[in-house]
Design a protein around this motif. Structure first.
Motif, PDB file in Angstrom:
ATOM      1  N   ALA A  62     -76.252 -11.057  55.378  1.00 59.15           N
ATOM      2  CA  ALA A  62     -75.472 -10.549  54.101  1.00 59.15           C
ATOM      3  C   ALA A  62     -75.195 -11.839  53.450  1.00 59.15           C
ATOM      4  CB  ALA A  62     -74.341  -9.713  53.922  1.00 59.15           C
ATOM      5  N   GLN A  63     -74.373 -12.643  53.972  1.00 55.59           N
ATOM      6  CA  GLN A  63     -74.342 -14.663  53.526  1.00 55.59           C
ATOM      7  C   GLN A  63     -75.556 -15.276  53.086  1.00 55.59           C
ATOM      8  OE1 GLN A  63     -72.588 -16.310  57.032  1.00 55.59           O
ATOM      9  NE2 GLN A  63     -73.939 -15.915  58.674  1.00 55.59           N
ATOM     10  N   PHE A  64     -76.461 -14.697  53.404  1.00 52.17           N
ATOM     11  CA  PHE A  64     -77.559 -15.386  52.772  1.00 52.17           C
ATOM     12  C   PHE A  64     -78.113 -14.585  51.814  1.00 52.17           C
ATOM     13  CE2 PHE A  64     -77.758 -16.465  57.172  1.00 52.17           C
ATOM     14  CZ  PHE A  64     -77.551 -18.050  57.315  1.00 52.17           C
ATOM     15  N   LEU A  65     -78.016 -13.474  51.307  1.00 47.30           N
ATOM     16  CA  LEU A  65     -77.966 -12.782  50.031  1.00 47.30           C
ATOM     17  C   LEU A  65     -78.066 -13.370  48.789  1.00 47.30           C
ATOM     18  CD1 LEU A  65     -77.699  -9.393  50.877  1.00 47.30           C
ATOM     19  CD2 LEU A  65     -79.215 -10.021  51.148  1.00 47.30           C
ATOM     20  N   SER A  66     -77.156 -13.903  48.573  1.00 51.55           N
ATOM     21  CA  SER A  66     -77.137 -15.220  47.190  1.00 51.55           C
ATOM     22  C   SER A  66     -78.028 -16.565  47.611  1.00 51.55           C
ATOM     23  CB  SER A  66     -76.010 -15.971  47.141  1.00 51.55           C
ATOM     24  OG  SER A  66     -75.737 -16.504  45.858  1.00 51.55           O
ATOM     25  N   LYS A  67     -79.147 -16.165  45.988  1.00 46.94           N
ATOM     26  CA  LYS A  67     -79.986 -17.556  46.289  1.00 46.94           C
ATOM     27  C   LYS A  67     -79.728 -18.079  45.154  1.00 46.94           C
ATOM     28  CE  LYS A  67     -82.374 -15.088  49.151  1.00 46.94           C
ATOM     29  NZ  LYS A  67     -81.960 -15.000  50.236  1.00 46.94           N
ATOM     30  N   ARG A  68     -78.284 -18.206  44.527  1.00 44.67           N
ATOM     31  CA  ARG A  68     -78.023 -19.385  43.177  1.00 44.67           C
ATOM     32  C   ARG A  68     -78.070 -20.325  43.958  1.00 44.67           C
ATOM     33  NH1 ARG A  68     -73.671 -16.143  45.632  1.00 44.67           N
ATOM     34  NH2 ARG A  68     -70.941 -17.066  44.840  1.00 44.67           N
ATOM     35  N   PRO A  69     -77.377 -21.067  43.236  1.00 37.00           N
ATOM     36  CA  PRO A  69     -77.166 -22.965  43.574  1.00 37.00           C
ATOM     37  C   PRO A  69     -75.783 -22.297  44.098  1.00 37.00           C
ATOM     38  CG  PRO A  69     -77.512 -22.750  41.243  1.00 37.00           C
ATOM     39  CD  PRO A  69     -77.752 -21.543  41.541  1.00 37.00           C
ATOM     40  N   ALA A  70     -75.543 -23.625  45.037  1.00 35.49           N
ATOM     41  CA  ALA A  70     -74.268 -23.442  45.534  1.00 35.49           C
ATOM     42  C   ALA A  70     -73.665 -24.967  46.804  1.00 35.49           C
ATOM     43  CB  ALA A  70     -73.330 -21.798  45.744  1.00 35.49           C
ATOM     44  N   ILE A  71     -72.725 -25.047  46.620  1.00 38.01           N
ATOM     45  CA  ILE A  71     -72.318 -25.576  48.123  1.00 38.01           C
ATOM     46  C   ILE A  71     -72.176 -24.553  48.972  1.00 38.01           C
ATOM     47  CG2 ILE A  71     -70.585 -27.180  49.742  1.00 38.01           C
ATOM     48  CD1 ILE A  71     -70.359 -28.233  46.422  1.00 38.01           C
ATOM     49  N   ARG A  72     -73.643 -24.953  49.851  1.00 41.18           N
ATOM     50  CA  ARG A  72     -72.451 -24.396  51.708  1.00 41.18           C
ATOM     51  C   ARG A  72     -72.922 -24.910  52.495  1.00 41.18           C
ATOM     52  NH1 ARG A  72     -76.962 -21.860  48.182  1.00 41.18           N
ATOM     53  NH2 ARG A  72     -77.199 -19.393  47.901  1.00 41.18           N
ATOM     54  N   VAL A  73     -71.717 -24.343  53.226  1.00 39.91           N
ATOM     55  CA  VAL A  73     -71.332 -25.173  53.983  1.00 39.91           C
ATOM     56  C   VAL A  73     -71.653 -24.592  55.802  1.00 39.91           C
ATOM     57  CG1 VAL A  73     -69.192 -26.233  55.458  1.00 39.91           C
ATOM     58  CG2 VAL A  73     -69.247 -26.136  52.488  1.00 39.91           C
ATOM     59  N   TYR A  74     -72.798 -25.247  56.609  1.00 34.86           N
ATOM     60  CA  TYR A  74     -72.848 -25.252  57.877  1.00 34.86           C
ATOM     61  C   TYR A  74     -72.210 -25.731  58.694  1.00 34.86           C
ATOM     62  CZ  TYR A  74     -77.137 -23.517  55.084  1.00 34.86           C
ATOM     63  OH  TYR A  74     -77.218 -22.698  53.930  1.00 34.86           O
ATOM     64  N   THR A  75     -72.596 -25.042  60.755  1.00 32.33           N
ATOM     65  CA  THR A  75     -72.361 -26.012  61.416  1.00 32.33           C
ATOM     66  C   THR A  75     -73.452 -26.700  61.591  1.00 32.33           C
ATOM     67  OG1 THR A  75     -73.191 -24.339  62.600  1.00 32.33           O
ATOM     68  CG2 THR A  75     -70.507 -24.654  62.482  1.00 32.33           C
ATOM     69  N   HIS A  76     -72.931 -27.612  63.045  1.00 28.58           N
ATOM     70  CA  HIS A  76     -74.253 -28.927  62.614  1.00 28.58           C
ATOM     71  C   HIS A  76     -75.638 -28.381  63.815  1.00 28.58           C
ATOM     72  CE1 HIS A  76     -72.220 -32.910  62.897  1.00 28.58           C
ATOM     73  NE2 HIS A  76     -72.898 -32.474  61.566  1.00 28.58           N
ATOM     74  N   ALA A  77     -75.398 -26.617  64.424  1.00 27.00           N
ATOM     75  CA  ALA A  77     -76.281 -25.956  64.747  1.00 27.00           C
ATOM     76  C   ALA A  77     -77.487 -25.114  64.090  1.00 27.00           C
ATOM     77  CB  ALA A  77     -76.130 -23.991  65.753  1.00 27.00           C
TER      78      ALA A  77
END
Length: 186
Positions: free
Chosen positions: A132-147
């Motif tokens: 679900a967290q990948f469903l939005s395809k709109r521009p945004a700032i996405r914060v991931y871990t290094h993994a």
């Protein structure tokens, strides 16, 4: 360099790199404020609402700290932007966590081998919190871990316009792309 001079140099380097979309690696003393400066410079981008920005940090704790730092910078600047924290698979967001973890550990893609294949899909595929967290395809700032540096980009999500890797990531990534300007302020 004195700390104030170093912060000004970091600010100048980041502003230039972000606006010109060039690659830069900055190495500076811990506690100097690189992450704060990066947040301020990202929020100050005039076309931020149209950009796909990926930020990679070492841990879940730092993901939440980065989001808070970005929100504070946005509030001070009067800017509205979407900031999404992207979690890895956990027992809470993936019903097949153990199998997914085993696949990942073997260097295989759980998304391609477990979530959905040509012949089958996970029983929780349609309502999966992880997906679900990948469903939005709109521009945004996405914060991931290094993994996430070593995993495939989520399907359908455009390539990032800007990528920021905060802190050392050599333990995760075995190589760095050519063409990165290195600026050592240590």
């Amino acid at each position: 360099l004195k700390p104030a001079e170093a912060v000004e140099l970091v600010t100048t380097e980041l502003r230039h790199a972000l606006r010109s979309k060039t690659r830069v690696a900055i190495k500076a003393s811990a506690g100097l404020g690189k992450s704060v400066v990066a947040a301020q410079q990202l929020i100050a981008l005039p076309d931020l609402g149209k950009l796909y920005v990926d930020i990679f940090v070492p841990s879940r704790k730092e993901q939440l700290e980065t989001k808070a730092r970005l929100l504070a910078a946005a509030e001070r600047a009067g800017v509205k932007t979407d900031i999404l924290v992207i979690e890895g698979r956990t027992k809470d967001n993936c019903t097949e966590f153990e199998a997914a973890n085993a696949l990942s550990g073997a260097g295989l893609s759980p998304s391609k081998m477990l979530c959905k294949t040509d012949s089958a899909q996970c029983r929780s595929f349609e309502g999966c919190p992880y997906r679900a967290q990948f469903l939005s395809k709109r521009p945004a700032i996405r914060v991931y871990t290094h993994a996430h540096l070593t995993t495939p980009r989520p399907e359908g999500l455009p390539a990032s316009d800007i990528a920021v890797i905060d802190e050392s990531f050599h333990g995760v990534a075995a190589h760095v792309q050519d063409g990165i300007k290195t600026r050592d302020l240590a």
